[in-house]
Structures are given as C-alpha cells and as structure tokens.
Design a protein around this motif. Sequence first.
Motif, mmCIF file in Angstrom:
data_model
loop_
_atom_site.group_PDB
_atom_site.id
_atom_site.type_symbol
_atom_site.label_atom_id
_atom_site.label_comp_id
_atom_site.label_asym_id
_atom_site.label_seq_id
_atom_site.Cartn_x
_atom_site.Cartn_y
_atom_site.Cartn_z
ATOM 1 N N VAL A 58 0.836 -1.203 0.000
ATOM 2 C CA VAL A 58 0.000 0.000 0.000
ATOM 3 C C VAL A 58 0.873 1.257 0.000
ATOM 4 N N THR A 59 1.952 1.234 0.783
ATOM 5 C CA THR A 59 2.842 2.393 0.877
ATOM 6 C C THR A 59 3.535 2.671 -0.449
ATOM 7 N N VAL A 60 4.037 1.614 -1.097
ATOM 8 C CA VAL A 60 4.704 1.787 -2.392
ATOM 9 C C VAL A 60 3.732 2.384 -3.409
ATOM 10 N N ALA A 61 2.504 1.885 -3.448
ATOM 11 C CA ALA A 61 1.507 2.410 -4.382
ATOM 12 C C ALA A 61 1.235 3.889 -4.117
ATOM 13 N N ALA A 62 1.112 4.259 -2.837
ATOM 14 C CA ALA A 62 0.841 5.657 -2.485
ATOM 15 C C ALA A 62 2.009 6.562 -2.865
ATOM 16 N N VAL A 63 3.234 6.081 -2.640
ATOM 17 C CA VAL A 63 4.421 6.884 -2.985
ATOM 18 C C VAL A 63 4.488 7.122 -4.490
ATOM 19 N N LEU A 64 4.167 6.111 -5.282
ATOM 20 C CA LEU A 64 4.172 6.276 -6.739
ATOM 21 C C LEU A 64 3.130 7.294 -7.185
ATOM 22 N N ALA A 65 1.967 7.276 -6.549
ATOM 23 C CA ALA A 65 0.926 8.248 -6.883
ATOM 24 C C ALA A 65 1.346 9.663 -6.472
ATOM 25 N N LEU A 66 1.928 9.793 -5.285
ATOM 26 C CA LEU A 66 2.419 11.098 -4.850
ATOM 27 C C LEU A 66 3.479 11.635 -5.807
ATOM 28 N N SER A 67 4.362 10.750 -6.258
ATOM 29 C CA SER A 67 5.398 11.160 -7.198
ATOM 30 C C SER A 67 4.781 11.720 -8.467
ATOM 31 N N THR A 154 12.884 4.563 -1.853
ATOM 32 C CA THR A 154 13.006 3.370 -2.684
ATOM 33 C C THR A 154 12.200 2.241 -2.049
ATOM 34 N N PRO A 155 11.605 1.342 -2.838
ATOM 35 C CA PRO A 155 10.801 0.255 -2.265
ATOM 36 C C PRO A 155 11.518 -0.597 -1.222
ATOM 37 N N PRO A 156 12.824 -0.930 -1.372
ATOM 38 C CA PRO A 156 13.475 -1.710 -0.310
ATOM 39 C C PRO A 156 13.393 -1.066 1.071
ATOM 40 N N ASN A 157 13.491 0.255 1.144
ATOM 41 C CA ASN A 157 13.385 0.921 2.447
ATOM 42 C C ASN A 157 11.990 0.744 3.048
ATOM 43 N N ILE A 158 10.980 0.843 2.210
ATOM 44 C CA ILE A 158 9.608 0.644 2.695
ATOM 45 C C ILE A 158 9.428 -0.782 3.199
ATOM 46 N N ILE A 159 9.956 -1.745 2.455
ATOM 47 C CA ILE A 159 9.843 -3.158 2.852
ATOM 48 C C ILE A 159 10.560 -3.405 4.172
ATOM 49 N N ILE A 160 11.776 -2.884 4.295
ATOM 50 C CA ILE A 160 12.551 -3.081 5.522
ATOM 51 C C ILE A 160 11.862 -2.421 6.711
ATOM 52 N N ALA A 161 11.250 -1.265 6.485
ATOM 53 C CA ALA A 161 10.533 -0.590 7.573
ATOM 54 C C ALA A 161 9.392 -1.450 8.092
ATOM 55 N N THR A 162 8.666 -2.116 7.214
ATOM 56 C CA THR A 162 7.548 -2.963 7.659
ATOM 57 C C THR A 162 8.044 -4.237 8.331
ATOM 58 N N TYR A 163 9.169 -4.779 7.876
ATOM 59 C CA TYR A 163 9.740 -5.947 8.558
ATOM 60 C C TYR A 163 10.181 -5.581 9.972
ATOM 61 N N ARG A 164 10.687 -4.368 10.123
ATOM 62 C CA ARG A 164 11.098 -3.926 11.461
ATOM 63 C C ARG A 164 9.892 -3.780 12.382
ATOM 64 N N ALA A 165 8.753 -3.349 11.801
ATOM 65 C CA ALA A 165 7.530 -3.241 12.597
ATOM 66 C C ALA A 165 7.092 -4.610 13.100
ATOM 67 N N GLU A 166 7.226 -5.638 12.261
ATOM 68 C CA GLU A 166 6.849 -6.984 12.672
ATOM 69 C C GLU A 166 7.810 -7.545 13.701
ATOM 70 N N ALA A 442 1.560 4.202 5.915
ATOM 71 C CA ALA A 442 0.638 3.839 4.836
ATOM 72 C C ALA A 442 -0.573 4.765 4.824
ATOM 73 N N MET A 443 -1.125 5.052 6.007
ATOM 74 C CA MET A 443 -2.305 5.924 6.089
ATOM 75 C C MET A 443 -1.975 7.336 5.632
ATOM 76 N N GLY A 444 -0.873 7.888 6.102
ATOM 77 C CA GLY A 444 -0.517 9.243 5.753
ATOM 78 C C GLY A 444 -0.229 9.420 4.272
ATOM 79 N N LEU A 445 0.485 8.454 3.695
ATOM 80 C CA LEU A 445 0.841 8.563 2.281
ATOM 81 C C LEU A 445 -0.365 8.357 1.379
#
Length: 612
Positions: A58-67, A154-166, A442-445
């Motif tokens: 969801v975050t990656v999709a939102a970032v692409l739209a914001l871009s 970059t998408p890897p940063n978003i992915i790593i951020a969510t893994y850290r949340a888990e 994800a919500m904010g973006l």
Amino acid sequence: MTADHWTIFGILAVTLALFAWGRWRYDIVALVALLVTAGAGLVPADEMFSGLGHPAVVTVAAVLALSRGLLNAGVVDTLARSLTRVGDRPWVQVTALTGVVAIASAFINNVGALALFMPVAVWMARHGGRSPSFLLMPLAFGSLLGGTLTMIGTPPNIIIATYRAEEAGSAFAMFDFLPVGLAITLVGLAFIALIGWRLTPQRRRADDSDELFEISAYLTELHVPEDSKFTGHSLHELLAAVREDADVLVVGLVREGKRKEVPSTHEVLRTDDILLVEADSDSLKTLIDITGLELPSRDEDDKDDKANREDDEEHEDSTSESDKPDRSELTLVEAIITPGSTLVGKTAARLDLRERHGVNILAVARQGKRLRERIGRIRFVPGDILLLQGSEDTLQSALNTLGCLPLASRGLRITRPRRVLTASAIFLVTLALVALQTVPAAMGLVAGAVAMVLGRLIPLGEIYDSIDMRIIVLLAALLPVGQALETTGGSALIAEGLLDLATSASPAVMLAILITTVMLLSNVVNNAAAAVLAAPVAIKLAEGMNASADPFLMAVAIGASCAFLTPIGHQSNTLVMEPGGYRFGDYWRMGLPVSLLVVATAVPAILWVWPL
C-alpha cells in the motif's frame, strides 16, 4: 535439511534464475513462484493473496501516486530547468546533476526523477561538445544513492521498515534511514564528481563529419499553414528569424508528395509545404513559437505510407471529430522504446497509433544514426526516442500499453497550470505527518495521494496509471513466499550457515558480508525482491548473534538499493543504457569502486547509528 527446506530453496533458486534470465517479466515470475509455493503447501490457501493488503504494498503504491502529482505540478521540472545554467565544466555538471537528482530521488520515485533530468543531462553534454555517456551513468547512480535517504526513497526501504515493525513492534520512521543514507550518498557523489565520471566510456559518434545527431535531436515534420507569415518568403528568412534562439537544421522539404533533400536556403516556402527539421525539443518549441509553423495534428500519410498500411486506409478519413484528441488539451511527451515494446520492428504507418491510442508520433531520435526517412516509414528499434503528442489523460495509459518509458514532458501544456505550491504543500504536510509518526506511514501517504487527486494534480485517468502494477504484483506475490522462507526455517538455516562461515568474524565483517551479498543479488534481480528475500535472513542472523535486528535490516536496505554493477539491477541503470550508448560490461568500471565505497562507508555508519 527437511523436505520443506529443499522445496523452498528449490523454488527460490529457480525464481532467482528466472529473474536473472530476464525472459519473463519479474512480476510474472513472482506470481509463478507464489503459485508453486502455495501448491506445495508452504503458504496456506487463505493467505496466498495477503500480500495485496500488506502495508509495504500500500505504501509503495501511495508513494508512486504522490510522485506523479509532484511531477505533474512541475515541482521537479522547475528545478531541472535551472540546471542548464551551471556552466560547461564537466565536474561541475556532474556534481550539480547527480546532487540534485539524489535529493529528488529521496522523495519521489527515482526512475521518475531520473527521466526528468535525462534531457537536461543530454542538453548539457551536447552544448559542451561531449558525449552524453559521461553524464548519464553518474545521473543514474545518483538516483540510486538518493533513494537511500528516506523511507519513501526506494521500495526496499519501505519493505525493511515494515519488517522492522513486525520484529520490534514499530517501523523505521521516515528519516531513520537518513544518517546512513546521507553518509554513503555524500561519499558516493564525491567520488563520482571527482573521479567516477572519468571512468565512464566516452561514446563518440562514428563519423563526426556526418553530424550524426544525438538523443536530444529529433527528426520532426512541420507544416506551413495557409496563414503563415513565411508563405512566399525564403527558407533563409525563416531560419534567420530563429537563429539566435534555436539550433535548427532543415534536412528536407516535402511539396505535393515530392521530397527535396537538403533544400536550398533560397527555396521559397509555399502553403502546405512540409519541412523535415532536426532540432532538440527545446529548439523545436522555440521554432514553433516564433514562426507559427504547425506540428501535425494527425498522421501525415503520403502515398508511400499508404502502401505500408496493413489496416483499412479509409478508417482515419471517416473518423468523427469527437474521436480526435482535443487540441486544447494536447501535450508533448518524450519516451524511450524498451526492448519489450510492441513498437519494436514496426512502423508508425502500420501501427495506427492515433486511432488506437489517441497519440501521434511527431518525431524520432536514434543514437548514432541520422534518420532521413518520413516518420511514417521509420521502423522502430529498442532505444529509439519518440516525441509523442496526445491528450494528457490518455498519454500515460498509451505509454504503458506500448511499453515505453516517459523521459519528460516538454512544456507545451495549454490547459493545466503548474500548481507547484499546492503540490509542495500537500507533500510537505504528508511528509510531516509521517515523519512525526502522527499517523502510520501507509495511512498518511495514501491520504496525501488522495489529496493530490482531489486537488486535480493527478487527473482521474492517471490515478492508476501512475502506479507501476508490476512492482505491486511483485511485492504482493513475493511477500508470502518470503514468509514461507521464514516459517519453514529456511531463513534460519541460511543464517546458521553465515554464522558458521564467520564464527570468528566481528560484527562489522558480518555486516559487510550481508551488504555485499544483498548488493550482488540486487544486481541480477529486482531490488524489492532482494529486500523481501534477504530481510528474514537478516532477522535470523541477528537472533543468532544475540544482537539487535536494526543494523542488519539497515544493511539489507543499503545493499538492495545499491545495484551499480549491471544495467539490469535497477530501472535507472536500464533507462540510461541506450541513450548513453553503454554496453553491459561498462557499468562495473565505475560501479565497482562505488560499490566498495558504499560498503566501506555504510558498515561504520550503521554500527555508529544502530549499535548491536
């Protein structure tokens, strides 16, 4: 090893091989991997498509739209145009371009940022009398380095951020990546600006005397309208009117179906003459503005074009005015033909693009080869640069369908104002909400993306076109596969192997090994895929060392984002390959020392900011 271990490792090995092979698109490969993993019972049936709702997706999709909203508003384009005043010294041009694209890539999709700055880089090289190859690879590498600065870079940063949340209960924040990312970006940019650009191949034209034009020079057809002030005047007078403001070369004149090669400057222009002009896109706009010559509003078919058509010739003539693009909404866009494009091997006359997709091909540029044919007869090859005209609401959809990557719009927008302040305000508020952790990322973006749509910065026709569904499908498919690697104990097994390999190694050596391994992986597979597969291993490696997972996850983020050795590791590298005239083996010449510097800088920076 158990049967499940053999199964998941076998699936991953085949998946990585298919990624590296490149014959199948990476999202299709990921879907096949998911289906096989689920079929083997390693992913529960009711969790097969859980990745679609994953916060990272969801975050990656939102970032692409914001871009897209920022690009549409002209926020980055305004900055790009200011770079044309930095001068002609090579190291100054490299420093300015790579630095600005790095900053832009920290906040918008790095491929989009690169595409906007590419025409500026080529313009600088052309006016400095140099090959574009000395600027384009540094530009691509700058976009990769800049992506490491923020969570949304970059998408890897978003992915790593969510893994850290888990793992730890809270995700990495927006600017948690900044200290390490800034360190490697500054070191990388310093090397590229002072030394690295000298290692890029200087691709020269095969025959300088023949003035083979570069990517920024287009073969364009311009029509002399009935009310033109130059009707009855010589070609010399027309060229004299723009000599101080535009670099233009008239290579042909078509009159009553007959063509004259390199017409005399004393040739008197008549109504309905068609001039074949070579000019870069900025000079083209200047020429049109000053002289009143017209870009064709439809395909100009001569008898030779009609002989090449495979479709019914009368279809175009019978088309109602309502089917044609509204000229008040027309814009021009530059796009590069990718190897998988449906345009490859075909001609404009046969494609009937205006009727099928609502776009016109106005100009074509091809590196190292002057195009002297009528546009309708040019057979396209990968790497051709097209100047396309069409409705703003349909152009992006047409580019996606045709398999072309947009380079930049060229400023002939008529109806939509550039709402730089509005777009910037929406983006800054979104950034603040996420950075201050007022709302989840994800919500904010997503809220920011919706605000862009409501503010009409993203037209309704571009909402979903702005989202690269290949990346979304890749992530949604691979996240359950990555989870299967963890639940089967595969990630723990790999971590144990790494620990056994370096039993006497220090944490710094382990981090260096991890970064290097992920970096090599990301040079042959998509960087998001590399992050998804490496993150569970990094977590298990940290557990095996009784250490915090943060430095290991950060190491994965850096390694996945820094693919400098090949043109296939990241779209930025791929995008500059044809325009720069690079070969596959050219990338390591500058990419290898940059990669070594990244590892050498990232390891101490990670240990300082994120202690074990």
